[in-house]
Design an enzyme around this catalytic site. Structure first.
Site, PDB file in Angstrom:
ATOM      1  N   GLY A  24       0.861  -1.214  -0.030  1.00 51.83           N
ATOM      2  CA  GLY A  24       0.022  -0.031   0.027  1.00 51.83           C
ATOM      3  C   GLY A  24       0.704   1.141   0.010  1.00 51.83           C
ATOM      4  CG  ASP A  68      -7.408 -12.334   3.010  1.00 52.89           C
ATOM      5  OD1 ASP A  68      -7.287 -11.744   3.985  1.00 52.89           O
ATOM      6  OD2 ASP A  68      -8.383 -12.334   2.161  1.00 52.89           O
ATOM      7  CG  LEU A  69      -3.251  -9.741   7.394  1.00 51.62           C
ATOM      8  CD1 LEU A  69      -2.959  -8.236   8.073  1.00 51.62           C
ATOM      9  CD2 LEU A  69      -2.004 -10.573   7.549  1.00 51.62           C
ATOM     10  CB  SER A 131      -6.625   6.990  11.835  1.00 55.18           C
ATOM     11  OG  SER A 131      -7.336   8.156  11.356  1.00 55.18           O
ATOM     12  CB  THR A 133     -10.308   9.543  11.836  1.00 54.70           C
ATOM     13  OG1 THR A 133      -9.889   8.218  11.939  1.00 54.70           O
ATOM     14  CG2 THR A 133      -9.682  10.046  10.602  1.00 54.70           C
ATOM     15  CE1 TYR A 160      -8.790   3.006   8.456  1.00 56.81           C
ATOM     16  CE2 TYR A 160      -8.517   5.425   9.289  1.00 56.81           C
ATOM     17  CZ  TYR A 160      -7.912   4.043   8.789  1.00 56.81           C
ATOM     18  OH  TYR A 160      -6.663   3.959   8.572  1.00 56.81           O
TER      19      TYR A 160
END
Length: 323
Positions: A24, A68-69, A131, A133, A160
């Site tokens: 990513g 894939d986790l 984050s 956020t 999120y």
């Protein structure tokens, strides 16, 4: 990038560092930085981005694995020999709103499974990409910057942010039950080369596209909105410092000083030879990302170093290289 890599002192074994979400935006920069650090031996994993993952696997000191986790057996295999886990894999903000169940399964469920595997493997440390956020929607322009150790009203958070708060809670719960130590890095608004589609960083590339096409550039934020902007290179450096820091069991804000929309996008327009006053802002959409940098400086001994102009130039150069 220089392919040569310094060697560790003969009496020091490199730390085996697992990076999730490695293909990513942030993860790929973290892997590239750690590949230059003789203290680290990197295992890079992601559920997608196979092309970039393969490129990362060609770096010295890096092995890459597609996984894939949400598969506990895959997690257990990857974590088995890890000294440190940098957990960056996540369903991001806009996707979390559109697919909240997927966000829960990846951001919360896979984090739980990862911490379970880390505890079983005696992994020493987890660095979580959280984050800012978690502080909410930043609607008050007059409040003191949010600090990690001050209580705040948990209101106005999105899906999120809710998953990140859950992840941070699990870090502490596992640490209290004999699991790995941790730091949770509350990342700000990140920009730079290789930004992810649909992220706030793509507003910059949208503006470049509009200016180059001769159309009116629009930004869906008020001109006076303030953003905790931080370049991806600074984020990667903060994460590297967190890996080797003695700090433990705490969140740390990793964010730049707040800059207004007008400053950010006006500077970008000016660098492109356009009139900053030609930008149309949405004056009804506000936020004021006021986040303290004190712990970042005190605990990680780090202050973001990439200037706004240099950071924006890196975006322009990357955008042009893709054209």
């Amino acid at each position: 990038m220089d392919s040569t890599r310094p060697t560790s002192p003969p009496d020091e074994r490199p730390q085996r560092v697992l990076v999730t979400g490695a293909a990513g935006f942030v993860g790929s920069h973290v892997v590239e930085l750690l590949a230059t650090d003789p203290r680290a031996e990197v295992v890079a994993t992601d559920a997608g981005g196979e092309s970039r993952l393969n490129e990362l696997g060609e770096l010295d000191g890096v092995s890459a694995h597609l996984a894939d986790l949400r598969d506990p057996s895959a997690i257990a295999s990857l974590v088995a020999d890890a000294d440190v886990v940098i957990h960056l894999a996540a369903v991001r903000t806009q996707a979390s709103a559109a697919r909240p169940r997927d966000a829960h399964d990846v951001n919360v469920g896979a984090t739980y499974d990862l911490l379970t595997a880390a505890r079983n493997a005696d992994t020493k440390r987890v660095v979580l990409g959280s984050s800012h956020t978690v502080y909410g929607s930043f609607q008050d322009p007059h409040r003191e910057p949010f600090a990690e150790d001050h209580p705040w009203p948990c209101s106005g958070i999105n899906m999120y942010a809710a998953t990140k708060l859950a992840g941070e809670a699990y870090l502490e719960a596992f640490a209290s039950a004999g699991g790995p130590d941790y730091v949770a890095l509350r990342l700000g608004t990140i920009y730079g080369p290789r930004s992810s589609p649909g992220s706030n960083a793509t507003l910059m590339t949208d503006l470049i596209t509009a200016i180059r096409a001769g159309t009116t550039p629009t930004i869906p934020w008020a001109s006076t909105a303030q953003h905790g902007l931080i370049h991806v290179d600074d984020v990667a450096e903060a994460i590297r410092r967190a890996v080797f820091s003695d700090a433990t069991r705490m969140p740390i804000n990793v964010s730049g000083l707040p800059r207004t929309s007008k400053e950010i996008y006006g500077t970008l327009a000016d660098m492109l030879g356009a009139d900053p006053n030609s930008i149309v802002f949405d004056e009804n959409r506000t936020r004021y990302q006021l986040v303290s940098q004190a712990r970042l400086k005190q605990v990680l001994d780090f202050t973001p170093a990439v200037s706004l102009e240099d950071g924006l130039r890196s975006v322009i150069d990357w955008f042009d290289a893709q054209s």
